[in-house]
Design a protein around this motif. Sequence first.
Motif, PDB file in Angstrom:
ATOM      1  N   GLY A  12       0.819  -1.207   0.000  1.00 56.91           N
ATOM      2  CA  GLY A  12       0.000   0.000   0.000  1.00 56.91           C
ATOM      3  C   GLY A  12       0.851   1.255   0.000  1.00 56.91           C
ATOM      4  N   ALA A  13       1.912   1.250   0.820  1.00 54.73           N
ATOM      5  CA  ALA A  13       2.825   2.397   0.864  1.00 54.73           C
ATOM      6  C   ALA A  13       3.514   2.589  -0.479  1.00 54.73           C
ATOM      7  CB  ALA A  13       3.857   2.199   1.973  1.00 54.73           C
ATOM      8  N   PHE A  14       3.884   1.488  -1.114  1.00 53.99           N
ATOM      9  CA  PHE A  14       4.522   1.548  -2.429  1.00 53.99           C
ATOM     10  C   PHE A  14       3.558   2.111  -3.470  1.00 53.99           C
ATOM     11  CE2 PHE A  14       5.305  -0.382  -6.591  1.00 53.99           C
ATOM     12  CZ  PHE A  14       6.625  -0.023  -6.820  1.00 53.99           C
ATOM     13  N   ALA A  15       2.303   1.676  -3.419  1.00 53.50           N
ATOM     14  CA  ALA A  15       1.302   2.196  -4.355  1.00 53.50           C
ATOM     15  C   ALA A  15       1.151   3.703  -4.200  1.00 53.50           C
ATOM     16  CB  ALA A  15      -0.040   1.501  -4.133  1.00 53.50           C
ATOM     17  N   GLY A  16       1.312   4.184  -2.959  1.00 52.77           N
ATOM     18  CA  GLY A  16       1.174   5.609  -2.708  1.00 52.77           C
ATOM     19  C   GLY A  16       2.387   6.417  -3.112  1.00 52.77           C
ATOM     20  N   ASP A  17       3.560   6.040  -2.609  1.00 52.78           N
ATOM     21  CA  ASP A  17       4.744   6.890  -2.796  1.00 52.78           C
ATOM     22  C   ASP A  17       6.009   6.108  -3.140  1.00 52.78           C
ATOM     23  OD1 ASP A  17       3.851   9.479  -2.622  1.00 52.78           O
ATOM     24  OD2 ASP A  17       4.020   9.606  -0.456  1.00 52.78           O
ATOM     25  N   GLY A  18       5.870   5.020  -3.877  1.00 50.97           N
ATOM     26  CA  GLY A  18       7.054   4.233  -4.207  1.00 50.97           C
ATOM     27  C   GLY A  18       7.221   3.992  -5.690  1.00 50.97           C
ATOM     28  N   TRP A  19       8.397   3.510  -6.054  1.00 50.27           N
ATOM     29  CA  TRP A  19       8.629   3.070  -7.429  1.00 50.27           C
ATOM     30  C   TRP A  19       9.873   2.194  -7.496  1.00 50.27           C
ATOM     31  CZ3 TRP A  19      10.550   7.740  -5.841  1.00 50.27           C
ATOM     32  CH2 TRP A  19      11.831   8.092  -6.237  1.00 50.27           C
ATOM     33  N   ILE A  20       9.931   1.390  -8.544  1.00 54.95           N
ATOM     34  CA  ILE A  20      11.109   0.583  -8.858  1.00 54.95           C
ATOM     35  C   ILE A  20      11.608   1.029 -10.226  1.00 54.95           C
ATOM     36  CG2 ILE A  20      11.966  -1.738  -9.403  1.00 54.95           C
ATOM     37  CD1 ILE A  20       9.883  -2.843  -7.439  1.00 54.95           C
ATOM     38  N   GLU A  21      12.894   1.303 -10.318  1.00 55.56           N
ATOM     39  CA  GLU A  21      13.455   1.755 -11.592  1.00 55.56           C
ATOM     40  C   GLU A  21      13.213   0.715 -12.685  1.00 55.56           C
ATOM     41  OE1 GLU A  21      17.568   2.577 -11.013  1.00 55.56           O
ATOM     42  OE2 GLU A  21      17.224   4.242  -9.637  1.00 55.56           O
ATOM     43  N   SER A  22      12.964   1.182 -13.891  1.00 52.87           N
ATOM     44  CA  SER A  22      12.704   0.283 -15.026  1.00 52.87           C
ATOM     45  C   SER A  22      13.840  -0.702 -15.240  1.00 52.87           C
ATOM     46  CB  SER A  22      12.488   1.095 -16.308  1.00 52.87           C
ATOM     47  OG  SER A  22      11.367   1.925 -16.189  1.00 52.87           O
ATOM     48  N   ARG A  23      15.063  -0.260 -14.997  1.00 52.16           N
ATOM     49  CA  ARG A  23      16.229  -1.134 -15.193  1.00 52.16           C
ATOM     50  C   ARG A  23      16.503  -2.010 -13.969  1.00 52.16           C
ATOM     51  NH1 ARG A  23      21.384   2.836 -14.421  1.00 52.16           N
ATOM     52  NH2 ARG A  23      20.575   4.008 -12.636  1.00 52.16           N
ATOM     53  N   GLU A  24      15.606  -1.909 -12.967  1.00 48.17           N
ATOM     54  CA  GLU A  24      15.653  -2.750 -11.765  1.00 48.17           C
ATOM     55  C   GLU A  24      16.923  -2.541 -10.938  1.00 48.17           C
ATOM     56  OE1 GLU A  24      14.787  -6.825 -12.726  1.00 48.17           O
ATOM     57  OE2 GLU A  24      13.171  -6.278 -14.108  1.00 48.17           O
ATOM     58  N   LYS A  25      17.335  -1.280 -10.833  1.00 47.80           N
ATOM     59  CA  LYS A  25      18.533  -0.957 -10.057  1.00 47.80           C
ATOM     60  C   LYS A  25      18.213  -0.307  -8.709  1.00 47.80           C
ATOM     61  CE  LYS A  25      21.492  -2.301 -13.211  1.00 47.80           C
ATOM     62  NZ  LYS A  25      22.368  -3.480 -12.988  1.00 47.80           N
ATOM     63  N   GLY A  26      16.998   0.179  -8.544  1.00 48.33           N
ATOM     64  CA  GLY A  26      16.638   0.854  -7.299  1.00 48.33           C
ATOM     65  C   GLY A  26      15.171   0.668  -6.958  1.00 48.33           C
ATOM     66  N   PHE A  27      14.884   0.593  -5.655  1.00 47.49           N
ATOM     67  CA  PHE A  27      13.536   0.369  -5.120  1.00 47.49           C
ATOM     68  C   PHE A  27      13.327   1.436  -4.044  1.00 47.49           C
ATOM     69  CE2 PHE A  27      11.029  -3.106  -2.523  1.00 47.49           C
ATOM     70  CZ  PHE A  27       9.892  -2.312  -2.552  1.00 47.49           C
ATOM     71  N   TYR A  28      12.350   2.333  -4.242  1.00 45.91           N
ATOM     72  CA  TYR A  28      12.189   3.491  -3.362  1.00 45.91           C
ATOM     73  C   TYR A  28      10.763   3.602  -2.813  1.00 45.91           C
ATOM     74  CZ  TYR A  28      16.187   4.944  -6.273  1.00 45.91           C
ATOM     75  OH  TYR A  28      17.370   4.992  -6.968  1.00 45.91           O
ATOM     76  N   ILE A  29      10.665   4.071  -1.570  1.00 47.15           N
ATOM     77  CA  ILE A  29       9.408   4.572  -1.012  1.00 47.15           C
ATOM     78  C   ILE A  29       9.797   5.832  -0.242  1.00 47.15           C
ATOM     79  CG2 ILE A  29       7.330   4.115   0.340  1.00 47.15           C
ATOM     80  CD1 ILE A  29       7.912   1.142   0.161  1.00 47.15           C
ATOM     81  N   LYS A  86       7.305  -2.142 -11.790  1.00 42.78           N
ATOM     82  CA  LYS A  86       8.502  -1.352 -12.079  1.00 42.78           C
ATOM     83  C   LYS A  86       8.205  -0.312 -13.150  1.00 42.78           C
ATOM     84  CE  LYS A  86      10.507  -4.426 -15.610  1.00 42.78           C
ATOM     85  NZ  LYS A  86      11.699  -5.213 -16.006  1.00 42.78           N
ATOM     86  N   GLY A  87       9.069   0.696 -13.206  1.00 45.72           N
ATOM     87  CA  GLY A  87       8.903   1.746 -14.203  1.00 45.72           C
ATOM     88  C   GLY A  87       7.814   2.729 -13.814  1.00 45.72           C
ATOM     89  N   SER A  88       7.388   3.522 -14.774  1.00 45.91           N
ATOM     90  CA  SER A  88       6.363   4.537 -14.532  1.00 45.91           C
ATOM     91  C   SER A  88       5.039   3.858 -14.195  1.00 45.91           C
ATOM     92  CB  SER A  88       6.203   5.421 -15.767  1.00 45.91           C
ATOM     93  OG  SER A  88       5.192   6.373 -15.561  1.00 45.91           O
ATOM     94  N   LYS A  89       4.537   4.107 -12.992  1.00 49.10           N
ATOM     95  CA  LYS A  89       3.336   3.422 -12.527  1.00 49.10           C
ATOM     96  C   LYS A  89       2.208   4.366 -12.150  1.00 49.10           C
ATOM     97  CE  LYS A  89       4.382   3.461  -7.604  1.00 49.10           C
ATOM     98  NZ  LYS A  89       3.307   4.416  -7.279  1.00 49.10           N
ATOM     99  N   ALA A  90       2.499   5.663 -12.105  1.00 54.52           N
ATOM    100  CA  ALA A  90       1.557   6.623 -11.527  1.00 54.52           C
ATOM    101  C   ALA A  90       0.166   6.536 -12.139  1.00 54.52           C
ATOM    102  CB  ALA A  90       2.107   8.040 -11.674  1.00 54.52           C
ATOM    103  N   LYS A  91       0.097   6.334 -13.460  1.00 55.39           N
ATOM    104  CA  LYS A  91      -1.194   6.349 -14.145  1.00 55.39           C
ATOM    105  C   LYS A  91      -1.835   4.972 -14.266  1.00 55.39           C
ATOM    106  CE  LYS A  91      -0.830  10.761 -15.235  1.00 55.39           C
ATOM    107  NZ  LYS A  91      -1.754  11.787 -14.706  1.00 55.39           N
ATOM    108  N   THR A  92      -1.087   3.918 -13.947  1.00 55.19           N
ATOM    109  CA  THR A  92      -1.580   2.572 -14.257  1.00 55.19           C
ATOM    110  C   THR A  92      -1.698   1.634 -13.064  1.00 55.19           C
ATOM    111  OG1 THR A  92       0.679   1.835 -14.744  1.00 55.19           O
ATOM    112  CG2 THR A  92      -0.621   2.705 -16.584  1.00 55.19           C
TER     113      THR A  92
END
Length: 249
Positions: A12-29, A86-92
């Motif tokens: 849930g936290a990831f859905a709100g303010d997280g992302w994983i880089e498209s190249r799978e090098k970083g995972f952020y919240i 992973k990648g741009s997720k904001a809209k999907t």
Amino acid sequence: MEISEDMAEIMGAFAGDGWIESREKGFYILGDPLEDKEYYDTVLAPLFSKEFSTITPKQFSSWRVYGLASYKKKDISLALKYGFVKGSKAKTISVPKEILISKSLQIKIAFLRGLFDTDGSFYCDKARGKYANTWRKTHHHQPRIDFQLASKQLIYSTKQLLEQIGIDCAKIYFIKSKETATRKNNTQYKLSIHKKEYIKLFFKNVESNNPRQKTKYEIWQKYGFVPPKTSVEQRKEILAGTLDPNTLY
């Protein structure tokens, strides 16, 4: 893969303010460096460390945010196996199907709590009616819970989750923000809970692990209004009785 309550809250936290880089090098919240710091230090980092690798939150000065970042391949691989996008997720992005169809209300609640604590908001509004008295027009006393999200799928599936746990929502609003040079599509969707009975039910069942949200709700319960534009430290002072909220008007 079976989803635990802790993992559902992280999702849930990831859905709100997280992302994983498209190249799978970083995972952020990531969140606000002032209002959300305690939440990341005392809640989300321990949850993440339990389900993934041990992690310590940190400041990202160039981004003006604070939170979690893992660059470990095993963490990113595990997250992807659980369905993190992973990648741009904001809209999907959407509520994961495994959570929507789960027979466990606690799994659904944990996801909602993670989403609310990172990308939801509790606040109070003033009365704007013609016949409202002066106090109601000047003091922020009408409670609201809002989810304002870029993903149409996420806002509608969040509404579905809330209804599954017995919380009725007002209609979903379509918000078209002004386009900028860097953001060409600022369309967002807003879901609001207005009825006090459902707001109380939300905080009773879903609760909140983020002091940013909890302190506002506790002030509303204690005083019947919440001054706007306060810091989490000011709100703690109000709750401790060392700051009179009326002096903030």
